[in-house]
Design a protein around this motif. Structure first.
Motif: not given
Length: 215
Positions: A147-153, A160-168, A191-198
């Protein structure tokens, strides 16, 4: 669960191992734990960190890369864009997608166990990623949905206090413990790859996300 302190039974349930295994780990100092009197207790945050470190340490082995073939466990119809803004709603939507896979025989049990596990301990691993996962006797073979979250959760408990925007989301048969851990490790590393996540976040279609994960 009060003050984020877990019992042996709660840790065993989270890790899907026996109470005796957790007890032995604690006795040998293999898992972070402390004693209150004669009873072992575990800090939720320390156990979560321990799990993530174990997954990361095994994620770079060739064996894991060889064992996980994304096309065998993910299909384009199980990649979805999620507009829910609350964790429970997003997990429910994705679990309902995963329940359509032929390997999942009881969608109600899948959803119930996914939510129970999340209540016990967050499956967010940082970098905007969460990997909710269960092993169930009603699942015949390992399968996943994305699931790719169009609204960060923002109501995931993240390291790391970052909202979730990708669910595996991963569901495996109860006897697939090793493959199950390999799959979680594989995606934690990939998914450590920033390029892939972007690229995933900017994808225009679900098929594009699928191709990125399979590449």
């Amino acid at each position: 669960m009060e003050d984020d302190i877990l019992t042996i039974e709660e840790v065993a349930k989270y890790l899907r191992v026996s109470d005796r295994t957790v007890y032995d780990w604690a006795q040998k100092g293999e898992i972070p734990a402390g004693k209150i009197g004669t009873v072992w207790r575990f800090k939720k945050s320390e156990v979560e960190k321990w799990v993530n470190e174990r997954l990361s340490s095994s994620s770079n082995t060739k064996k894991t890369d060889d064992a996980v073939q994304v096309k065998n466990i993910l299909s384009p119809d199980r990649v979805v864009f999620i507009t829910q803004s609350a964790k429970r709603d997003a997990l429910t939507e994705l679990a309902n997608v995963l329940a359509n896979a032929p390997q999942v025989k009881r969608g109600d049990e899948l959803l119930s166990e996914i939510l129970k596990r999340e209540e016990l301990m967050s499956t967010a691993v940082g970098r905007g990623i969460a990997i909710p996962h269960v092993r169930l006797s009603s699942v015949t073979d390992l399968v996943m949905a994305v699931g790719v979250c169009r609204t960060p959760i923002s109501d995931f408990q993240t390291v790391d206090d970052k909202p979730v925007n990708l669910l595996i989301m991963i569901a495996a048969a109860y006897n697939q413990h090793t493959y199950y851990l390999q799959t979680i490790s594989y995606f934690s590393a990939k998914l450590k790859s920033q390029e892939l996540r972007d690229a995933i976040s900017n994808a225009a279609t679900e098929k594009e996300v699928y191709d990125l994960l399979c590449s």
